[in-house]
Design a protein around this motif. Structure first.
Motif, PDB file in Angstrom:
ATOM      1  N   GLU A  51       6.545 -11.332   7.580  1.00  0.00           N
ATOM      2  CA  GLU A  51       5.540 -12.389   7.704  1.00  0.00           C
ATOM      3  C   GLU A  51       5.694 -13.133   9.031  1.00  0.00           C
ATOM      4  N   ARG A  86       5.573  -1.620   6.535  1.00  0.00           N
ATOM      5  CA  ARG A  86       5.802  -1.583   5.084  1.00  0.00           C
ATOM      6  C   ARG A  86       5.537  -0.181   4.525  1.00  0.00           C
ATOM      7  N   GLY A  87       4.533   0.489   5.059  1.00  0.00           N
ATOM      8  CA  GLY A  87       4.188   1.823   4.572  1.00  0.00           C
ATOM      9  C   GLY A  87       5.008   2.936   5.191  1.00  0.00           C
ATOM     10  N   THR A 140      12.802  -2.510   4.943  1.00  0.00           N
ATOM     11  CA  THR A 140      11.761  -3.546   5.008  1.00  0.00           C
ATOM     12  C   THR A 140      12.098  -4.746   4.134  1.00  0.00           C
ATOM     13  N   GLU A 147       0.032  -8.768  11.824  1.00  0.00           N
ATOM     14  CA  GLU A 147      -0.293  -8.524  10.418  1.00  0.00           C
ATOM     15  C   GLU A 147      -0.526  -7.036  10.159  1.00  0.00           C
ATOM     16  N   LEU A 148      -1.260  -6.366  11.069  1.00  0.00           N
ATOM     17  CA  LEU A 148      -1.507  -4.932  10.915  1.00  0.00           C
ATOM     18  C   LEU A 148      -0.229  -4.133  11.148  1.00  0.00           C
ATOM     19  N   ALA A 208       2.793  -5.170  10.563  1.00  0.00           N
ATOM     20  CA  ALA A 208       3.635  -5.374   9.381  1.00  0.00           C
ATOM     21  C   ALA A 208       3.194  -4.436   8.253  1.00  0.00           C
ATOM     22  N   ASP A 209       1.893  -4.261   8.071  1.00  0.00           N
ATOM     23  CA  ASP A 209       1.401  -3.326   7.047  1.00  0.00           C
ATOM     24  C   ASP A 209       1.856  -1.907   7.358  1.00  0.00           C
ATOM     25  N   LEU A 210       1.781  -1.508   8.625  1.00  0.00           N
ATOM     26  CA  LEU A 210       2.233  -0.172   9.020  1.00  0.00           C
ATOM     27  C   LEU A 210       3.720  -0.007   8.709  1.00  0.00           C
TER      28      LEU A 210
END
Length: 157
Positions: free
Chosen positions: A40, A26-27, A34, A19-20, A22-24
């Motif tokens: 997910e 995305r940014g 992406t 989850e973390l 994936a956030d990295l």
């Protein structure tokens, strides 16, 4: 060196959480890329393998992620680089890491393998924490001293 190893271990521990990670991604990654990844369903994969030349090797982080719209998966390699200045030849080191990891994957399945007919699409992400900005990671082609005239767009390097 100890501080870099401590930071590396901490970053690996935190970013091993899909989850973390994936956030990295995305940014950090281009939105056009992406949008094609099913972040997910990002899965952290083992990165330890044995190389005949180097012995046991543990990579930074490797994830697999489904590509949206088909049944294929991509490989995402997070390379955590601890150095104080940009390295103009880092792409060569990243390429070596990528080739070693993919070769280990092929070797683990056995040769020839009915389970692996093609290599996965690979994305290499470098997490650099130096003091000087590093805005451009040279491509392998940019590291070659001179490309002969007329071969600039050739698919070789």
């Amino acid at each position: 060196m100890f501080l870099a190893q401590t930071h590396d271990s901490y970053a690996k521990h935190i970013l091993a959480d899909p989850e973390l990670a994936a956030d990295l991604l995305r940014g950090y990654l281009d939105p056009g890329l992406t949008e094609q990844l099913d972040l997910e369903h990002l899965v952290c994969e083992p990165t330890e393998y044995v190389d005949d030349r180097l012995g046991k090797h543990v990579g930074d982080l490797r994830f697999s992620v489904p590509l949206l719209g088909n049944n294929q998966r991509a490989e995402v390699f997070l390379i955590m680089e601890h150095q104080s200045t940009p390295d103009p030849f880092f792409s060569l080191r990243a390429l070596r890491y990528l080739v070693d990891a993919l070769a280990a994957r092929v070797d683990a399945l056995g040769k020839p393998s009915a389970n692996l007919k093609t290599l996965p699409y690979a994305i290499v992400v470098v997490l650099y924490n130096g003091k000087m900005p590093w805005r451009h990671l040279p491509t392998i082609r940019e590291m070659v001293a001179a490309v002969p005239r007329g071969l600039e767009s050739a698919p070789y390097l």
